[in-house]
Motif scaffolding. Structure first.
Motif, short mmCIF file in Angstrom:
data_model
loop_
_atom_site.label_atom_id
_atom_site.label_comp_id
_atom_site.label_asym_id
_atom_site.label_seq_id
_atom_site.Cartn_x
_atom_site.Cartn_y
_atom_site.Cartn_z
N ILE A 440 44.65 38.51 36.19
CA ILE A 440 44.68 38.05 34.79
C ILE A 440 46.07 38.19 34.21
N LEU A 441 46.68 39.37 34.39
CA LEU A 441 47.99 39.64 33.80
C LEU A 441 49.11 38.88 34.49
N ASP A 442 48.90 38.47 35.74
CA ASP A 442 49.90 37.67 36.44
C ASP A 442 49.91 36.22 35.98
N ASN A 443 48.92 35.82 35.21
CA ASN A 443 48.81 34.43 34.75
C ASN A 443 48.83 34.40 33.22
N GLY A 444 49.96 34.80 32.66
CA GLY A 444 50.06 34.96 31.22
C GLY A 444 49.84 33.71 30.42
N LEU A 448 42.67 33.22 29.66
CA LEU A 448 42.30 34.52 30.19
C LEU A 448 40.91 34.52 30.81
N ALA A 449 39.94 33.94 30.11
CA ALA A 449 38.56 33.94 30.61
C ALA A 449 38.43 33.11 31.89
N ASN A 450 39.20 32.03 31.99
CA ASN A 450 39.14 31.19 33.20
C ASN A 450 39.67 31.95 34.42
N THR A 451 40.82 32.61 34.25
CA THR A 451 41.37 33.39 35.36
C THR A 451 40.43 34.51 35.76
N TRP A 452 39.86 35.16 34.78
CA TRP A 452 38.92 36.25 35.01
C TRP A 452 37.70 35.76 35.79
N ARG A 453 37.19 34.60 35.36
CA ARG A 453 36.01 34.01 36.02
C ARG A 453 36.29 33.73 37.49
N ALA A 483 37.20 37.05 24.61
CA ALA A 483 38.15 36.55 25.61
C ALA A 483 38.20 35.04 25.72
N GLU A 484 37.18 34.35 25.27
CA GLU A 484 37.12 32.90 25.45
C GLU A 484 38.20 32.18 24.66
#
Length: 514
Positions: A440-444, A448-453, A483-484
C-alpha cells in the motif's frame, strides 16, 4: 461638547455613517458591551469603533461600557432607526437550537487557531447559518459539497442540519482533519496543501465552500481550487471580508476573482462573524460564484503561476523573502541525485521537477536517488514527498524538518542532521500483514483500497485459497471504512497511522474467511 465630535465623525463618514449610527444605537440601548462584541455586532473595524468611543463619555463596568442612560436622549436624532439588512436565514435559527448548542460545544473543543495559516474562528451561529443558507438555496439530498479548508467546522454544521448531504473536507491542518473524523458524522477528510495541488478524489463536486486567507494570493488560490473541484454547473461559496477603511484591498481580491471569469450570483454583506479579525470588523461577506465557460482555462492559467507565499504571517507570508530561496548545493555533498525536486540553484544540470508535479503523478523515469528541497512553511508535505516515490534513497533539505509518523519506518530507514534528512528504502518485509502494508505504502499515487484489495487477493492465492474482489472489499470496509476512494498521499496522518492495525485485522480475517 462630546456631541460635536460624534457629529463630526458622522459627517465625515457620509453615506457610510450607518455603521457608526448602528454602533451608537447599540451603545444607547442600556446593554453593556465589550469592544470585541461591539465590533462583531456592527461588522465595523476596530479602528472605526475606537474613533467613535473616543468622542463619547462612557459608563464602564469591568471591561464593558455603554452610554450613560442620562446621556441617551442627547443622541436620539443621530442613531439609526432602521436595523441593518435582514439576515436571509435569521427566521430559521429558532428551529435549530439543539444543533446550535452542539456546534457551540464542537467549536469550543476544536483545535486552536494557527496564525501561520491565517486561522480566525467563525462563530457557531455563523457556521449554522452557512448550513441553513445552503439548504435554503440549493437542493442538498445527494449533493456533493467540498469544504476547501474547514477550520470553522462548516462541514459538521452541514451534516448536523442536512445529514443526507455528501460532504468532503480538504485541509492542510492534520489536527482539524482528525477532529472532524472523531465526530463520526460521516464527513470524508482529505489532506492537501492547495499550493501544490487538489486531491484527485476531491473533484466533481456540486458545491464548494471556502473561507481562505484574505490576501489576493490566498483567496485567488483557494477559489481556483474550488473551481477546479466543482462541475461546470456547480457553485462556489466564498467568505471574504475587508475593512471599510481598505476598499483597495477588497478591489485586489475581487480582481483576483475576476481573473477566474466567475459570475457573481449573490453577495450577502457581513454574513460571517468571527472571534477576532477586528481589523475587518470581525465580519466577512458571503459570495456565491458560478463558473462560466471561460473559468477552467483561467483556472489552469492561474495555477500555472502559483507561488507558495499566500498568507499574512509566518514563513509563507506574501511579504516573506524566504520562499524565494533555493536549497544550498552543499547539502548534496556525498550524494549524487538523478532528479532534483523543488527549488535548487540554476547552475545544477541535474533533471528537475516541481513539488506539485512530484505529488500529482508517479515520475516517469523512476529515479533511484532523489534530492528534495523543502521550503520553509511546507513542512507538512514531507511525509507525502517520501510516499510519492519508490526511489531507494531520498535526501530532503530544509530547515526545521518535522518528525515523521511511525508508519513510514516500515518503508524507510530515516536519519536526520543539520537540516538534511536521508531516507533509505528498506527491503521488502517478511510476513503477510507487513507485505500488504508495504505494498500500500509503495503505491502512494494509487487508490489505497484498490491496492489493499489486490494485496489481500495475492495473500489468499499464496495460501492456496481464493478471495473474490467483493470479499476483499468487504474485509477492508469493515476494518477501514474511510479507505475507499483516497490515495496514501491524500490520507490524513491519523489514517495512515491506523493502517498497520487495520491491515493486520484484514489479514487475520482473511485466514478465517478462506
Amino acid at each position: 461638547m462630546e456631541r460635536d465630535g460624534v457629529e463630526r465623525l458622522l459627517s465625515e463618514a457620509g453615506a457610510d455613517s450607518r455603521r457608526l449610527r448602528h454602533a451608537l444605537t447599540l451603545l444607547c440601548d442600556a446593554r453593556w458591551w465589550t469592544l470585541a462584541d461591539l465590533v462583531r455586532e456592527t461588522a465595523t473595524s476596530r479602528r472605526t469603533i475606537e474613533a467613535l468611543l473616543r468622542e463619547l463619555t462612557l459608563e464602564r463596568r469591568d471591561d464593558t461600557f455603554r452610554v450613560p442612560l442620562t446621556h441617551v436622549p442627547d443622541y436620539q436624532d443621530l442613531i439609526a432607526l432602521a436595523p441593518p439588512p435582514e439576515d436571509p436565514v435569521a427566521h430559521l435559527l429558532p428551529h435549530y437550537t439543539h444543533e446550535l448548542d452542539r456546534l457551540k460545544d464542537l467549536v469550543a473543543r476544536a483545535p486552536r487557531a494557527r496564525h501561520v495559516l491565517d486561522h480566525v474562528s467563525a462563530t457557531p451561529e455563523t457556521v449554522l447559518r452557512r448550513a441553513l443558507l445552503l439548504g435554503a438555496r440549493f437542493w442538498l439530498p445527494g449533493t456533493r459539497l467540498l469544504c476547501v479548508g474547514d477550520h470553522d467546522l462548516t462541514s459538521l454544521a452541514v451534516k448536523l442540519v442536512h445529514p443526507e448531504t455528501d460532504v468532503t473536507v480538504v485541509d492542510i491542518d492534520e489536527r482539524i482533519l482528525a477532529y472532524i473524523d472523531d465526530q463520526r458524522l460521516g464527513v470524508r477528510t482529505r489532506w492537501a496543501d492547495l499550493r501544490l495541488g487538489l486531491p484527485a478524489s476531491a473533484r466533481d463536486h456540486d458545491l464548494a465552500l471556502t473561507d481562505p486567507p484574505y490576501t489576493p494570493e490566498g483567496t485567488g488560490l483557494f477559489v481556483a481550487r474550488a473551481a477546479e473541484a466543482v462541475k461546470d454547473d456547480g457553485r462556489i461559496l466564498l467568505a471574504y471580508g475587508a475593512s471599510e477603511r481598505t476598499p483597495m484591498l477588497a478591489f485586489k481580491v475581487q480582481q483576483a476573482l475576476a481573473d477566474l471569469n466567475l459570475a457573481y450570483e449573490a453577495i450577502y454583506p457581513d454574513f460571517n462573524r468571527y472571534f477576532g479579525a477586528e481589523a475587518i470588523g470581525s465580519a466577512a461577506d458571503l459570495y456565491i460564484l458560478r463558473p462560466t465557460t471561460k473559468t477552467r482555462p483561467a483556472v489552469t492559467s492561474r495555477l500555472s503561476r502559483q507561488t507558495t507565499a499566500i498568507y499574512t504571517q509566518g514563513p509563507q507570508a506574501v511579504e516573506s523573502a524566504q520562499s524565494a530561496l533555493s536549497a544550498p548545493v552543499e547539502a548534496l555533498q556525498g550524494f549524487d541525485p538523478e532528479l532534483l525536486i523543488g527549488d535548487w540553484p540554476k547552475e545544477l544540470t541535474t533533471p528537475r521537477a516541481r513539488l506539485s508535479t512530484w505529488l500529482s503523478k508517479p515520475h516517469a523515469a523512476a529515479p533511484d536517488r532523489v534530492a528534495v528541497a523543502l521550503p520553509p512553511g511546507l513542512e507538512a508535505v514531507l511525509p507525502r514527498l517520501l510516499l510519492a516515490t519508490r526511489a531507494s534513497h531520498v535526501r530532503v533539505v530544509g530547515s526545521g524538518l518535522p518528525s515523521l509518523p511511525d508508519v513510514l519506518s516500515t518503508v524507510y530507514k530515516l536519519s536526520a542532521a543539520g537540516g538534511v534528512l536521508d531516507a533509505v528504502r528498506l527491503p521488502q518485509p517478511d510476513g503477510e500483514a507487513a507485505s500488504v502494508l508495504r505494498r500500500i505504502l509503495d503505491n502512494g499515487h494509487a487508490k489505497l483500497a484498490n491496492t489493499w484489495r489486490e494485496a489481500l487477493i495475492a495473500v489468499a492465492r499464496a495460501q492456496g485459497a481464493s478471495l473474490t474482489k467483493n470479499e476483499a472489499r468487504a474485509l477492508i470496509g469493515e476494518a477501514a471504512p474511510w479507505a475507499e476512494g483516497l490515495t496514501p498521499l491524500e490520507a490524513p496522518l491519523h489514517r495512515l497511522s491506523s493502517l498497520p492495525e487495520a491491515v493486520t485485522e484484514t489479514v487475520t480475517a482473511l485466514t478465517r474467511t478462506t
